[in-house]
Design an enzyme around this catalytic site. Structure first.
Site, PDB file in Angstrom:
ATOM      1  CB  THR A  40      -1.065  -0.051   1.016  1.00 19.23           C
ATOM      2  OG1 THR A  40      -1.706  -1.321   1.102  1.00 19.23           O
ATOM      3  CG2 THR A  40      -1.585   1.290   1.301  1.00 19.23           C
ATOM      4  CG  HIS A  43      -0.233   0.501  -4.454  1.00 19.28           C
ATOM      5  ND1 HIS A  43       0.335  -0.064  -5.471  1.00 19.28           N
ATOM      6  CD2 HIS A  43      -1.034  -0.653  -3.904  1.00 19.28           C
ATOM      7  CE1 HIS A  43      -0.092  -1.345  -5.859  1.00 19.28           C
ATOM      8  NE2 HIS A  43      -0.812  -1.729  -4.754  1.00 19.28           N
ATOM      9  N   GLY A 264      -5.280 -10.501  -2.944  1.00 22.62           N
ATOM     10  CA  GLY A 264      -4.996  -9.633  -4.126  1.00 22.62           C
ATOM     11  C   GLY A 264      -5.822  -8.921  -4.484  1.00 22.62           C
ATOM     12  CB  THR A 289     -10.468  -6.889   4.006  1.00 25.94           C
ATOM     13  OG1 THR A 289     -10.021  -5.922   4.267  1.00 25.94           O
ATOM     14  CG2 THR A 289     -11.674  -7.398   4.946  1.00 25.94           C
TER      15      THR A 289
END
Length: 348
Positions: A40, A43, A264, A289
């Site tokens: 994350t 990203h 994913g 999650t």
């Protein structure tokens, strides 16, 4: 304090001097010993479509850390004290939605994420609500204590069904996929397969005990799996890559009646032939999650405290905050496992 900040809506980040955060009555202030980089965070650094739709710069990002409490609010219970060695669950849940009130806080309807929705842990100090705190065993190194969040992701993905005596395929060997290889072996999988397009990561998976390491760029993975399983396919697929091709492979190689745990996240919506790939195959799909708060943390701690489990090979590189750009570029290159960041000097 020093902090790595997403300063604006563009690729990259900056190291800045900023004010140490002030805390509320239910918060603690933690001096960060070490933090680790998550996908994350990459990203956010890259400023991909997800980040541009979610992140509101300027923001201190990062959510995986270990440190010590140096200040606590007046409503923080006595179970947490100054100098406690802690890490933290990055999801701050609302506590009142139906999911939170039935023990499913990891799928809270209104959660916020440390380092995503408010300032995070890529700093010398981080403010954290006491409800997110986890006390670490003093015998666990700060580096290992900082990776409990992603290790918990892997643990929850592997644990979504009973894998004892079953074939397990890890589809995508980033850090979480590599953790999943370790866990699947420890939990008694009959065979562990690893699939990735990256040779560096496949070599790590092999080192960690994956019996079959397959690169789709070099091998017809579907055909090879059929050969190795006598045409039956894989019992349990752990989908970690999140690409269109990886999902297609997962559905193809899954055994009739098999189970796919999906961690994913695709960059865009995918078209799936549910009739052929799921319904007629009798497949079970399980979306994953986060971690079960705090059930998974107790399970993770048991792994970190177990001398028979060695997770350290997944932690491949260490950098100081001053060299954070090199760390992110290395992670982006795919030639690393888990990368950790130190606010100051790296211990020898």
């Amino acid at each position: 304090m020093k902090a790595i900040i997403k300063a604006g809506p563009a690729r990259g980040a900056e190291l800045r001097m900023v004010d140490i955060p002030s805390i509320g009555t239910k918060d603690v202030l933690i001096k960060v010993k070490v933090c680790s980089i998550c996908g994350t965070d990459l990203h956010i650094y890259q400023w991909n479509e997800w980040a541009s739709n979610r992140i509101k710069p300027p923001l201190i990002f990062g959510h995986e850390f270990a440190g010590v409490i140096v200040e606590k609010g007046c409503e923080v219970p006595e179970v947490f004290s100054i100098d406690d060695y802690v890490s933290g669950e990055c999801h701050v849940t609302c506590g009142v939605c139906a999911q939170c009130r039935t023990g499913q806080g990891h799928i809270c309807q209104d959660y916020k994420i440390l380092g995503v929705d408010f300032n995070g842990a890529f700093a010398e100090y981080v403010r954290v609500p006491y409800s997110c705190l986890w006390k670490n065993n003093p015998q666990v190194s700060p580096e290992l204590a900082s990776i409990q969040d992603p290790f918990g992701n892997a643990l929850m993905t592997v644990s979504a069904c009973d894998i004892r005596g079953k074939s397990v395929l890890v589809n995508g060997c980033g850090a979480i996929g590599l953790f999943a290889v370790i866990i699947a072996r420890f939990y008694g999988a009959s065979a562990v397969y690893a699939v990735d397009v990256n040779k560096y990561k496949l070599d790590l998976a092999k080192k960690l005990g994956a019996g079959y390491c397959l690169n789709p760029l070099e091998t017809d993975v579907h055909a090879k799996i059929k050969e190795l399983t006598e045409g039956l396919g894989i019992d349990v697929v752990l989908e970690m890559a999140g690409t269109e091709k990886s999902f297609d492979l997962a559905f193809k190689i899954l055994k009739n009646g098999g189970h796919i745990s999906i961690l994913g996240i695709p960059d865009k919506p995918l078209m799936v032939d549910f009739a052929d790939k799921v319904v007629f195959k009798g497949a079970t799909l399980h979306g994953i999650t986060g971690r079960e708060i705090f059930k998974t943390w107790y399970q993770t701690a048991a792994f970190l405290n177990n001398p028979e489990v060695d997770i350290t090979p997944v932690l491949t590189h260490r950098f100081t905050f001053e060299n954070f750009r090199e760390a992110f570029e290395l992670m982006e290159s795919g030639k690393s496992g888990k990368i950790v960041l130190y606010p100051d000097a790296i211990p020898k």
